[in-house]
Design a protein around this motif. Structure first.
Motif, PDB file in Angstrom:
ATOM      1  N   ALA A  40       5.000 -17.118  32.028  1.00  0.00           N
ATOM      2  CA  ALA A  40       4.317 -16.184  31.100  1.00  0.00           C
ATOM      3  C   ALA A  40       2.750 -16.472  31.207  1.00  0.00           C
ATOM      4  CB  ALA A  40       4.962 -16.596  29.739  1.00  0.00           C
ATOM      5  N   VAL A  41       2.349 -17.871  31.059  1.00  0.00           N
ATOM      6  CA  VAL A  41       0.927 -18.101  31.106  1.00  0.00           C
ATOM      7  C   VAL A  41       0.197 -17.756  32.376  1.00  0.00           C
ATOM      8  CG1 VAL A  41      -0.730 -19.973  30.870  1.00  0.00           C
ATOM      9  CG2 VAL A  41       1.120 -19.842  29.388  1.00  0.00           C
ATOM     10  N   ALA A  42       0.961 -17.743  33.478  1.00  0.00           N
ATOM     11  CA  ALA A  42       0.353 -17.483  34.895  1.00  0.00           C
ATOM     12  C   ALA A  42       0.035 -15.763  34.738  1.00  0.00           C
ATOM     13  CB  ALA A  42       1.271 -17.886  35.763  1.00  0.00           C
ATOM     14  N   THR A  43       1.278 -15.129  34.405  1.00  0.00           N
ATOM     15  CA  THR A  43       0.932 -13.595  34.626  1.00  0.00           C
ATOM     16  C   THR A  43      -0.076 -13.086  33.690  1.00  0.00           C
ATOM     17  OG1 THR A  43       3.518 -13.600  34.875  1.00  0.00           O
ATOM     18  CG2 THR A  43       2.351 -11.621  34.504  1.00  0.00           C
ATOM     19  N   ALA A  44      -0.147 -13.546  32.612  1.00  0.00           N
ATOM     20  CA  ALA A  44      -1.066 -13.237  31.572  1.00  0.00           C
ATOM     21  C   ALA A  44      -2.500 -13.813  32.096  1.00  0.00           C
ATOM     22  CB  ALA A  44      -1.036 -13.923  30.012  1.00  0.00           C
ATOM     23  N   SER A  45      -2.558 -14.811  32.710  1.00  0.00           N
ATOM     24  CA  SER A  45      -3.782 -15.439  33.298  1.00  0.00           C
ATOM     25  C   SER A  45      -4.311 -14.309  34.330  1.00  0.00           C
ATOM     26  CB  SER A  45      -3.859 -16.618  33.576  1.00  0.00           C
ATOM     27  OG  SER A  45      -5.039 -17.236  34.208  1.00  0.00           O
ATOM     28  N   ALA A  46      -3.464 -13.972  35.129  1.00  0.00           N
ATOM     29  CA  ALA A  46      -3.750 -13.115  36.069  1.00  0.00           C
ATOM     30  C   ALA A  46      -3.990 -11.644  35.754  1.00  0.00           C
ATOM     31  CB  ALA A  46      -2.466 -12.935  37.124  1.00  0.00           C
ATOM     32  N   ALA A  47      -3.644 -11.269  34.626  1.00  0.00           N
ATOM     33  CA  ALA A  47      -4.180  -9.920  34.022  1.00  0.00           C
ATOM     34  C   ALA A  47      -5.344 -10.100  33.293  1.00  0.00           C
ATOM     35  CB  ALA A  47      -3.098  -9.685  32.848  1.00  0.00           C
ATOM     36  N   LEU A  48      -5.836 -11.177  32.765  1.00  0.00           N
ATOM     37  CA  LEU A  48      -7.244 -11.397  32.310  1.00  0.00           C
ATOM     38  C   LEU A  48      -7.990 -11.481  33.456  1.00  0.00           C
ATOM     39  CD1 LEU A  48      -6.528 -14.033  29.581  1.00  0.00           C
ATOM     40  CD2 LEU A  48      -7.518 -11.775  29.309  1.00  0.00           C
ATOM     41  N   HIS A  49      -7.552 -12.077  34.611  1.00  0.00           N
ATOM     42  CA  HIS A  49      -8.601 -12.096  35.871  1.00  0.00           C
ATOM     43  C   HIS A  49      -8.798 -10.562  36.305  1.00  0.00           C
ATOM     44  CE1 HIS A  49     -10.436 -13.653  39.466  1.00  0.00           C
ATOM     45  NE2 HIS A  49      -9.533 -12.801  40.167  1.00  0.00           N
ATOM     46  N   ASP A  50      -7.934 -10.038  36.405  1.00  0.00           N
ATOM     47  CA  ASP A  50      -7.859  -8.332  36.722  1.00  0.00           C
ATOM     48  C   ASP A  50      -8.984  -7.919  35.761  1.00  0.00           C
ATOM     49  OD1 ASP A  50      -6.184  -8.922  38.822  1.00  0.00           O
ATOM     50  OD2 ASP A  50      -4.560  -7.764  38.063  1.00  0.00           O
ATOM     51  N   ARG A  51      -8.872  -8.210  34.753  1.00  0.00           N
ATOM     52  CA  ARG A  51      -9.555  -7.486  33.591  1.00  0.00           C
ATOM     53  C   ARG A  51     -11.158  -7.815  34.055  1.00  0.00           C
ATOM     54  NH1 ARG A  51     -10.697  -3.202  30.105  1.00  0.00           N
ATOM     55  NH2 ARG A  51     -11.635  -4.179  28.125  1.00  0.00           N
ATOM     56  N   SER A  52     -11.483  -8.882  34.312  1.00  0.00           N
ATOM     57  CA  SER A  52     -12.784  -9.485  34.582  1.00  0.00           C
ATOM     58  C   SER A  52     -13.613  -9.059  35.778  1.00  0.00           C
ATOM     59  CB  SER A  52     -12.998 -11.013  34.474  1.00  0.00           C
ATOM     60  OG  SER A  52     -12.031 -11.653  35.580  1.00  0.00           O
ATOM     61  N   VAL A  53     -12.460  -8.863  36.858  1.00  0.00           N
ATOM     62  CA  VAL A  53     -13.119  -8.315  38.177  1.00  0.00           C
ATOM     63  C   VAL A  53     -13.042  -6.870  38.268  1.00  0.00           C
ATOM     64  CG1 VAL A  53     -12.311  -8.297  40.607  1.00  0.00           C
ATOM     65  CG2 VAL A  53     -12.098 -10.476  39.339  1.00  0.00           C
ATOM     66  N   THR A  54     -12.025  -6.025  37.760  1.00  0.00           N
ATOM     67  CA  THR A  54     -11.969  -4.578  37.887  1.00  0.00           C
ATOM     68  C   THR A  54     -12.210  -3.948  36.677  1.00  0.00           C
ATOM     69  OG1 THR A  54      -9.568  -4.368  37.587  1.00  0.00           O
ATOM     70  CG2 THR A  54     -10.076  -5.122  39.716  1.00  0.00           C
ATOM     71  N   GLY A  55     -12.362  -4.466  35.511  1.00  0.00           N
ATOM     72  CA  GLY A  55     -12.784  -3.799  34.203  1.00  0.00           C
ATOM     73  C   GLY A  55     -11.611  -3.323  33.542  1.00  0.00           C
ATOM     74  N   GLY A  56     -10.350  -3.288  34.216  1.00  0.00           N
ATOM     75  CA  GLY A  56      -9.195  -2.715  33.554  1.00  0.00           C
ATOM     76  C   GLY A  56      -8.008  -3.612  33.673  1.00  0.00           C
ATOM     77  N   TRP A  57      -7.021  -3.404  32.828  1.00  0.00           N
ATOM     78  CA  TRP A  57      -5.857  -4.333  32.936  1.00  0.00           C
ATOM     79  C   TRP A  57      -4.830  -3.978  33.971  1.00  0.00           C
ATOM     80  CZ3 TRP A  57      -5.619  -8.475  29.891  1.00  0.00           C
ATOM     81  CH2 TRP A  57      -6.560  -8.596  29.080  1.00  0.00           C
ATOM     82  N   PRO A  58      -3.985  -4.783  34.743  1.00  0.00           N
ATOM     83  CA  PRO A  58      -2.932  -4.363  35.723  1.00  0.00           C
ATOM     84  C   PRO A  58      -1.801  -3.418  35.075  1.00  0.00           C
ATOM     85  CG  PRO A  58      -2.545  -6.608  35.035  1.00  0.00           C
ATOM     86  CD  PRO A  58      -3.797  -6.120  34.394  1.00  0.00           C
ATOM     87  N   ASP A  59      -1.291  -2.541  35.789  1.00  0.00           N
ATOM     88  CA  ASP A  59      -0.217  -1.722  35.138  1.00  0.00           C
ATOM     89  C   ASP A  59       1.094  -2.587  34.885  1.00  0.00           C
ATOM     90  OD1 ASP A  59       1.275  -2.024  37.677  1.00  0.00           O
ATOM     91  OD2 ASP A  59       0.139  -0.312  38.349  1.00  0.00           O
ATOM     92  N   ALA A 183      -7.096 -17.368  22.962  1.00  0.00           N
ATOM     93  CA  ALA A 183      -7.476 -18.644  23.525  1.00  0.00           C
ATOM     94  C   ALA A 183      -7.484 -18.651  25.014  1.00  0.00           C
ATOM     95  CB  ALA A 183      -6.268 -19.687  22.976  1.00  0.00           C
ATOM     96  N   LEU A 184      -6.479 -18.065  25.729  1.00  0.00           N
ATOM     97  CA  LEU A 184      -6.428 -17.889  27.129  1.00  0.00           C
ATOM     98  C   LEU A 184      -7.771 -17.179  27.526  1.00  0.00           C
ATOM     99  CD1 LEU A 184      -4.899 -18.631  29.480  1.00  0.00           C
ATOM    100  CD2 LEU A 184      -3.665 -16.478  29.382  1.00  0.00           C
ATOM    101  N   ALA A 185      -8.080 -16.066  26.856  1.00  0.00           N
ATOM    102  CA  ALA A 185      -9.262 -15.409  27.231  1.00  0.00           C
ATOM    103  C   ALA A 185     -10.571 -16.078  26.879  1.00  0.00           C
ATOM    104  CB  ALA A 185      -9.493 -14.151  26.374  1.00  0.00           C
ATOM    105  N   ALA A 186     -10.719 -17.093  26.053  1.00  0.00           N
ATOM    106  CA  ALA A 186     -11.750 -17.881  25.594  1.00  0.00           C
ATOM    107  C   ALA A 186     -11.602 -19.136  26.903  1.00  0.00           C
ATOM    108  CB  ALA A 186     -11.645 -18.723  24.484  1.00  0.00           C
TER     109      ALA A 186
END
Length: 212
Positions: A40-59, A183-186
């Motif tokens: 769960a943490v890994a998937t959420a972290s990957a979503a945050l990484h996408d957000r920082s790189v592409t500016g949008g959340w994964p589908d 916290a994960l975003a921080a």
């Protein structure tokens, strides 16, 4: 000619805060079986990484696929993490109640070790997010090599994780998932603002001098 970026207003801030809260609820829901904490943490972290790189959340489909791929290796990581957390918590409790000799110095030393491990774990979660939620061993090695190179980032990540843990005890239970997303975003923000890792040294081939 400089390109002017649109200014952010309160609606953008509110939207981002809501997105992080929803991410935290999704993370905690997926982590309910406990052994799925790491996936769960890994998937959420990957979503945050996408957000920082592409500016949008994964589908949703991408997120579900990532979670499924993270399960095999993540279950073992969850088991190790939970056992380590339980052992450290029992150690801290025994020292705090005086059931184990050592007093305040031993308690303070154990608390520092716990904080360092929390910071390390947070940075590993960020590193796993950069690879789509998989590769725990490679991420653990990368962060273990990088922490001594970036002590400030390591300390800041430890501070974020400790503060999040303290707030999780103080706030109402319904606010804990929101805190998890923030916290994960921080930790992602701390890692992004820290200095880049130095490249691993590459052994140069030996140069043989030609006889004159």
């Amino acid at each position: 000619m400089t390109v002017e970026h649109p200014r952010r207003d309160w609606r953008d801030t509110l939207r981002e805060a809501t997105d992080l809260a929803l991410l935290g609820f999704a993370l905690c829901l997926a982590a309910l079986p406990l052994l799925t904490v790491a996936p769960a943490v890994a998937t959420a972290s990957a979503a945050l990484h996408d957000r920082s790189v592409t500016g949008g959340w994964p589908d949703v489909r991408t997120t579900v696929v990532r979670f499924g791929r993270a399960l095999p290796g993540g279950l073992a990581v969850s088991a190790v993490g939970l056992l380590t957390a339980a052992a450290l918590a029992a150690d801290l409790l025994a020292l705090a109640t005086g059931r184990v000799p050592g007093g305040s110095p031993a308690l303070a030393g154990t608390a520092v070790v716990v904080a360092a491990l929390l910071g390390y774990a947070g940075l590993v979660a960020v590193a796993v997010g950069r690879t789509g939620g998989r590769g725990w061993r490679a991420a653990a090695r990368e962060v273990a090599r990088g922490c001594p190179q970036r002590p400030g980032t390591w300390a800041a990540a430890a501070g974020v994780c400790c503060l999040a843990g303290l707030l999780a005890v103080l706030v109402t239970p319904v606010a804990v998932p929101i805190l998890a997303g923030y916290a994960l975003a921080a930790v992602h923000a701390v890692d992004a603002r820290g200095p880049a890792l130095a490249a691993e040294p590459v052994d140069a081939p030996a140069i043989r001098s030609e006889p004159s």
